[in-house]
Design a protein around this motif. Structure first.
Motif, PDB file in Angstrom:
ATOM      1  N   VAL A  31       0.840  -1.207   0.000  1.00 51.78           N
ATOM      2  CA  VAL A  31       0.000   0.000   0.000  1.00 51.78           C
ATOM      3  C   VAL A  31       0.874   1.256   0.000  1.00 51.78           C
ATOM      4  O   VAL A  31       0.589   2.233  -0.709  1.00 51.78           O
ATOM      5  CB  VAL A  31      -0.955  -0.005   1.207  1.00 51.78           C
ATOM      6  CG1 VAL A  31      -1.673   1.332   1.341  1.00 51.78           C
ATOM      7  CG2 VAL A  31      -1.972  -1.132   1.076  1.00 51.78           C
ATOM      8  N   MET A  32       1.960   1.249   0.783  1.00 53.36           N
ATOM      9  CA  MET A  32       2.855   2.407   0.816  1.00 53.36           C
ATOM     10  C   MET A  32       3.562   2.608  -0.533  1.00 53.36           C
ATOM     11  O   MET A  32       3.823   3.746  -0.938  1.00 53.36           O
ATOM     12  CB  MET A  32       3.888   2.245   1.930  1.00 53.36           C
ATOM     13  CG  MET A  32       3.281   2.184   3.325  1.00 53.36           C
ATOM     14  SD  MET A  32       2.251   3.609   3.700  1.00 53.36           S
ATOM     15  CE  MET A  32       0.977   2.865   4.722  1.00 53.36           C
ATOM     16  N   THR A  33       3.848   1.515  -1.219  1.00 49.20           N
ATOM     17  CA  THR A  33       4.436   1.618  -2.555  1.00 49.20           C
ATOM     18  C   THR A  33       3.469   2.290  -3.519  1.00 49.20           C
ATOM     19  O   THR A  33       3.846   3.162  -4.305  1.00 49.20           O
ATOM     20  CB  THR A  33       4.817   0.222  -3.091  1.00 49.20           C
ATOM     21  OG1 THR A  33       5.714  -0.409  -2.176  1.00 49.20           O
ATOM     22  CG2 THR A  33       5.471   0.327  -4.459  1.00 49.20           C
ATOM     23  N   VAL A  34       2.200   1.899  -3.432  1.00 48.46           N
ATOM     24  CA  VAL A  34       1.171   2.497  -4.298  1.00 48.46           C
ATOM     25  C   VAL A  34       1.020   3.990  -3.998  1.00 48.46           C
ATOM     26  O   VAL A  34       0.954   4.817  -4.911  1.00 48.46           O
ATOM     27  CB  VAL A  34      -0.176   1.768  -4.118  1.00 48.46           C
ATOM     28  CG1 VAL A  34      -1.288   2.494  -4.862  1.00 48.46           C
ATOM     29  CG2 VAL A  34      -0.070   0.326  -4.599  1.00 48.46           C
ATOM     30  N   LEU A  35       0.970   4.344  -2.711  1.00 45.47           N
ATOM     31  CA  LEU A  35       0.855   5.756  -2.333  1.00 45.47           C
ATOM     32  C   LEU A  35       2.057   6.559  -2.829  1.00 45.47           C
ATOM     33  O   LEU A  35       1.915   7.690  -3.306  1.00 45.47           O
ATOM     34  CB  LEU A  35       0.727   5.886  -0.818  1.00 45.47           C
ATOM     35  CG  LEU A  35      -0.591   5.413  -0.194  1.00 45.47           C
ATOM     36  CD1 LEU A  35      -0.519   5.500   1.330  1.00 45.47           C
ATOM     37  CD2 LEU A  35      -1.760   6.248  -0.709  1.00 45.47           C
ATOM     38  N   SER A  36       3.255   5.969  -2.726  1.00 48.20           N
ATOM     39  CA  SER A  36       4.458   6.642  -3.223  1.00 48.20           C
ATOM     40  C   SER A  36       4.386   6.841  -4.730  1.00 48.20           C
ATOM     41  O   SER A  36       4.758   7.905  -5.257  1.00 48.20           O
ATOM     42  CB  SER A  36       5.707   5.832  -2.866  1.00 48.20           C
ATOM     43  OG  SER A  36       5.881   5.728  -1.482  1.00 48.20           O
ATOM     44  N   ALA A  37       3.907   5.829  -5.439  1.00 42.85           N
ATOM     45  CA  ALA A  37       3.797   5.926  -6.897  1.00 42.85           C
ATOM     46  C   ALA A  37       2.786   7.004  -7.295  1.00 42.85           C
ATOM     47  O   ALA A  37       3.017   7.757  -8.257  1.00 42.85           O
ATOM     48  CB  ALA A  37       3.388   4.575  -7.480  1.00 42.85           C
ATOM     49  N   VAL A  38       1.689   7.090  -6.559  1.00 41.71           N
ATOM     50  CA  VAL A  38       0.697   8.143  -6.815  1.00 41.71           C
ATOM     51  C   VAL A  38       1.331   9.520  -6.635  1.00 41.71           C
ATOM     52  O   VAL A  38       1.115  10.437  -7.433  1.00 41.71           O
ATOM     53  CB  VAL A  38      -0.523   7.979  -5.882  1.00 41.71           C
ATOM     54  CG1 VAL A  38      -1.426   9.205  -5.943  1.00 41.71           C
ATOM     55  CG2 VAL A  38      -1.309   6.727  -6.253  1.00 41.71           C
ATOM     56  N   SER A  39       2.131   9.669  -5.573  1.00 43.66           N
ATOM     57  CA  SER A  39       2.809  10.941  -5.331  1.00 43.66           C
ATOM     58  C   SER A  39       3.806  11.259  -6.433  1.00 43.66           C
ATOM     59  O   SER A  39       3.942  12.421  -6.856  1.00 43.66           O
ATOM     60  CB  SER A  39       3.525  10.898  -3.974  1.00 43.66           C
ATOM     61  OG  SER A  39       2.596  10.776  -2.917  1.00 43.66           O
ATOM     62  N   LEU A  40       4.524  10.244  -6.894  1.00 42.24           N
ATOM     63  CA  LEU A  40       5.492  10.440  -7.974  1.00 42.24           C
ATOM     64  C   LEU A  40       4.790  10.968  -9.226  1.00 42.24           C
ATOM     65  O   LEU A  40       5.251  11.931  -9.856  1.00 42.24           O
ATOM     66  CB  LEU A  40       6.212   9.123  -8.280  1.00 42.24           C
ATOM     67  CG  LEU A  40       7.146   9.124  -9.504  1.00 42.24           C
ATOM     68  CD1 LEU A  40       8.257  10.153  -9.339  1.00 42.24           C
ATOM     69  CD2 LEU A  40       7.731   7.726  -9.725  1.00 42.24           C
ATOM     70  N   ILE A  41       3.687  10.354  -9.571  1.00 42.39           N
ATOM     71  CA  ILE A  41       2.933  10.787 -10.758  1.00 42.39           C
ATOM     72  C   ILE A  41       2.384  12.196 -10.556  1.00 42.39           C
ATOM     73  O   ILE A  41       2.449  13.049 -11.452  1.00 42.39           O
ATOM     74  CB  ILE A  41       1.793   9.792 -11.059  1.00 42.39           C
ATOM     75  CG1 ILE A  41       2.378   8.424 -11.446  1.00 42.39           C
ATOM     76  CG2 ILE A  41       0.893  10.319 -12.171  1.00 42.39           C
ATOM     77  CD1 ILE A  41       1.351   7.314 -11.525  1.00 42.39           C
ATOM     78  N   ALA A  42       1.857  12.465  -9.349  1.00 43.70           N
ATOM     79  CA  ALA A  42       1.261  13.776  -9.077  1.00 43.70           C
ATOM     80  C   ALA A  42       2.289  14.900  -9.179  1.00 43.70           C
ATOM     81  O   ALA A  42       1.999  15.978  -9.715  1.00 43.70           O
ATOM     82  CB  ALA A  42       0.615  13.771  -7.694  1.00 43.70           C
ATOM     83  N   THR A  43       3.520  14.638  -8.692  1.00 40.56           N
ATOM     84  CA  THR A  43       4.539  15.704  -8.696  1.00 40.56           C
ATOM     85  C   THR A  43       5.053  16.026 -10.101  1.00 40.56           C
ATOM     86  O   THR A  43       5.737  17.032 -10.282  1.00 40.56           O
ATOM     87  CB  THR A  43       5.731  15.332  -7.794  1.00 40.56           C
ATOM     88  OG1 THR A  43       6.226  14.028  -8.143  1.00 40.56           O
ATOM     89  CG2 THR A  43       5.333  15.336  -6.333  1.00 40.56           C
ATOM     90  N   LEU A  44       4.733  15.196 -11.077  1.00 37.84           N
ATOM     91  CA  LEU A  44       5.103  15.521 -12.454  1.00 37.84           C
ATOM     92  C   LEU A  44       4.371  16.773 -12.941  1.00 37.84           C
ATOM     93  O   LEU A  44       4.782  17.409 -13.921  1.00 37.84           O
ATOM     94  CB  LEU A  44       4.779  14.339 -13.386  1.00 37.84           C
ATOM     95  CG  LEU A  44       5.541  13.032 -13.133  1.00 37.84           C
ATOM     96  CD1 LEU A  44       5.045  11.953 -14.082  1.00 37.84           C
ATOM     97  CD2 LEU A  44       7.052  13.230 -13.294  1.00 37.84           C
ATOM     98  N   PHE A  45       3.281  17.137 -12.238  1.00 41.81           N
ATOM     99  CA  PHE A  45       2.441  18.243 -12.684  1.00 41.81           C
ATOM    100  C   PHE A  45       2.650  19.520 -11.875  1.00 41.81           C
ATOM    101  O   PHE A  45       1.910  20.485 -12.053  1.00 41.81           O
ATOM    102  CB  PHE A  45       0.970  17.822 -12.619  1.00 41.81           C
ATOM    103  CG  PHE A  45       0.637  16.651 -13.506  1.00 41.81           C
ATOM    104  CD1 PHE A  45       0.380  16.840 -14.857  1.00 41.81           C
ATOM    105  CD2 PHE A  45       0.617  15.360 -12.998  1.00 41.81           C
ATOM    106  CE1 PHE A  45       0.082  15.758 -15.674  1.00 41.81           C
ATOM    107  CE2 PHE A  45       0.319  14.279 -13.801  1.00 41.81           C
ATOM    108  CZ  PHE A  45       0.059  14.477 -15.154  1.00 41.81           C
ATOM    109  N   ILE A  46       3.630  19.521 -10.952  1.00 44.53           N
ATOM    110  CA  ILE A  46       3.882  20.763 -10.217  1.00 44.53           C
ATOM    111  C   ILE A  46       4.697  21.722 -11.074  1.00 44.53           C
ATOM    112  O   ILE A  46       5.488  21.302 -11.913  1.00 44.53           O
ATOM    113  CB  ILE A  46       4.590  20.494  -8.860  1.00 44.53           C
ATOM    114  CG1 ILE A  46       5.977  19.897  -9.067  1.00 44.53           C
ATOM    115  CG2 ILE A  46       3.737  19.626  -7.964  1.00 44.53           C
ATOM    116  CD1 ILE A  46       6.782  19.756  -7.779  1.00 44.53           C
ATOM    117  N   HIS A  47       4.494  23.008 -10.818  1.00 37.74           N
ATOM    118  CA  HIS A  47       5.166  24.041 -11.614  1.00 37.74           C
ATOM    119  C   HIS A  47       6.452  24.472 -10.914  1.00 37.74           C
ATOM    120  O   HIS A  47       6.551  24.416  -9.691  1.00 37.74           O
ATOM    121  CB  HIS A  47       4.237  25.247 -11.775  1.00 37.74           C
ATOM    122  CG  HIS A  47       4.768  26.301 -12.688  1.00 37.74           C
ATOM    123  ND1 HIS A  47       4.862  26.129 -14.056  1.00 37.74           N
ATOM    124  CD2 HIS A  47       5.243  27.555 -12.434  1.00 37.74           C
ATOM    125  CE1 HIS A  47       5.363  27.225 -14.598  1.00 37.74           C
ATOM    126  NE2 HIS A  47       5.605  28.102 -13.641  1.00 37.74           N
TER     127      HIS A  47
END
Length: 489
Positions: free
Chosen positions: A445-461
């Motif tokens: 579950v922590m791996t999945v949460l980390s992966a979600v964060s990794l994908i999300a941070t691709l969109f920060i400015h």
């Protein structure tokens, strides 16, 4: 402590949880008070709370007194965490803050290493009361150094006028809602079942309370407890979510990984603390190197991407842990995640501040501190739910353990001593296997949460970090600000 004071397992559980709970919910409140009354005054108040919260448990003769003391100590601890970060925001230009925030990560690492070792050593060889007495000399030294060296500008105005600026309605709504929300999340599955009305009713009511709080600060409060403007930037919104996930992952690791070493590997508390070195000793260098690099380059997106990539990889590697994993293997399996989470300490803090308007950067830093603590508070709860469900499921596959599945799966920490006290045999080996399997699903579950964060941070400015400072809370002597800027450049 539980044995010495005749406390139950639930009381021992709350001895740790009460600190984390009050530390979390009071951070925005103390931060808001510091905007009105000044940072230094609130730092002194936080030190006083931490002092009182250290002495009360140290002299306690029953668990009720311990829990009161720990709750008070949590208020002080939350204030110390948030206000020290706010002082850096007030006194150091954004471009240069990475160097300072990286040292916070390093200090966290040192404290995380020393804390369990000292605590275990005191408990085993002296007395658990020294776990609290040891805080006093550090508090005394800190108070002296703050008095001498921390000369900050003080807002002018009489006390009654400042009191009118306090968002009393917002403070009550926030404290009641967040506390009432976090308590059932914390006790769900431990003290009461998740489907119990004692868990569900406060969760639902306090969710509505949080909605009422947001409406109040957005439309009605003249001086809101929290500025909603810090959430209205897409990058900032993403970063606050990933900050919460960072807290969840960190606390899941710090809570459940030592249990693996104790329950599965048969280590004592001190050796389990030593075994956490692959995490704790990699956070500091990762944090310091990242902070300095961001200060030199003025860029922070790369650090968020690298940190979450390594955190995702590191959590994924933990899935490979088995009951018979060799020492060399588990050391290397734990190293990667420590580097990743260390990089994220300064990387996310600076990204949140860069995403906010200059006048909102202190408020953004305060909310960053809160969301990280909020994640830490629910991290243990999320891990507990996963552990209970998977432990019970795995135990039911073993005929020797089937009848004990419901009882043994309730409390991961309580099960440690049961496993350690068992004689060698099939039952003990099956319990070790079941325990490792339950932890594996936490890592998944922590791996999945980390992966979600990794994908999300691709969109920060990527915002410009060469911005001017705009604060009423900086150094009393304005020349010091110029001197700091000259030294940094």
């Amino acid at each position: 402590m539980a044995r010495a004071l005749g406390g139950s397992a639930i009381e021992a559980f709350w001895a740790g949880t009460s600190f984390l709970l009050t530390s979390t919910v009071f951070q925005p409140v103390l931060g808001s008070f510091s905007h009105i009354f000044g940072r230094k005054a609130l730092i002194y108040i936080s030190l006083a709370f931490f002092l009182a919260g250290s002495i009360i448990p140290a002299v306690a003769t029953n668990f009720t007194v311990v829990l009161v003391g720990r709750s008070i100590q949590g208020v002080g601890g939350g204030g110390i965490i948030s206000l020290t970060e706010l002082v850096v925001v007030d006194t150091v230009p954004l471009r240069e803050r990475g160097k300072w925030f990286s040292f916070f990560g390093a200090m966290w690492s040192i404290g995380t290493v020393a804390g369990p070792l000292l605590g275990g050593g005191f408990s085993q060889n002296v007395t658990w009361r020294w776990v609290f007495w040891i805080n006093l000399p550090f508090l005394g030294l800190g108070a002296i150094l703050i008095t001498i060296f921390l000369q900050l500008h003080q807002r002018h105005g009489d006390f009654l006028t400042k009191l009118k600026e306090v968002d009393w309605i917002g403070m009550v709504l926030f404290l009641a809602s967040t506390t009432g929300f976090l308590i059932p999340i914390t006790w769900g599955g431990v003290q009461y079942p998740w489907d119990s009305w004692r868990t569900l009713v406060p969760l639902i009511l306090c969710a509505f309370g949080m909605i009422a709080f947001v409406i109040h600060i957005e439309y009605f409060a003249p001086h809101p407890l929290i500025r909603t403007s810090v959430f209205k930037n897409k990058s900032a919104a993403i970063l606050f979510v990933t900050t919460t996930i960072h807290g969840i992952i960190l606390w899941a690791i710090l809570y459940y990984m030592p249990l693996y070493f104790e329950a599965v590997k048969g280590m004592g508390p001190i050796l389990a603390g030593v075994s956490m070195f692959p995490w704790t000793f990699t956070v500091a260098p990762g944090s310091v190197a990242t902070g300095i690099t961001i200060a030199v380059t003025g860029k922070y997106r790369w650090a968020n991407w690298a940190g979450w990539f390594l955190a995702t990889l590191g959590m994924g590697l933990l899935i490979m842990l088995k009951p018979d994993t060799s020492t060399v293997a588990w050391v290397f399996l734990n190293l990667v995640g420590g580097v990743g989470t260390g990089i994220l300490f300064p990387a996310m803090a600076l990204a949140v501040q860069a995403s906010a308007a200059v006048k909102d950067q202190a408020y953004a830093a305060n909310m960053f501190s809160f969301f990280r603590a909020f994640g830490q508070t629910i991290g243990v709860a999320i891990g507990g739910v996963i552990f209970q469900n998977q432990m019970k499921k795995k135990m039911l596959t073993f005929p020797l353990l089937a009848d004990l599945a419901s009882e043994y799966s309730k409390d991961a920490a309580g099960l440690v001593q049961i496993i350690k006290s068992m004689p060698a045999g099939d039952m003990k080996e099956q319990l070790r296997e079941s325990y490792t399997d339950a932890l594996k699903y936490i890592w998944i579950v922590m791996t999945v949460l980390s992966a979600v964060s990794l994908i999300a941070t691709l969109f920060i400015h990527e915002y410009d970090m060469n911005t001017a400072m705009d604060t009423e809370m900086g150094f009393k002597d304005k020349d010091k600000v110029k001197d700091v800027e000259k030294e940094e450049h």
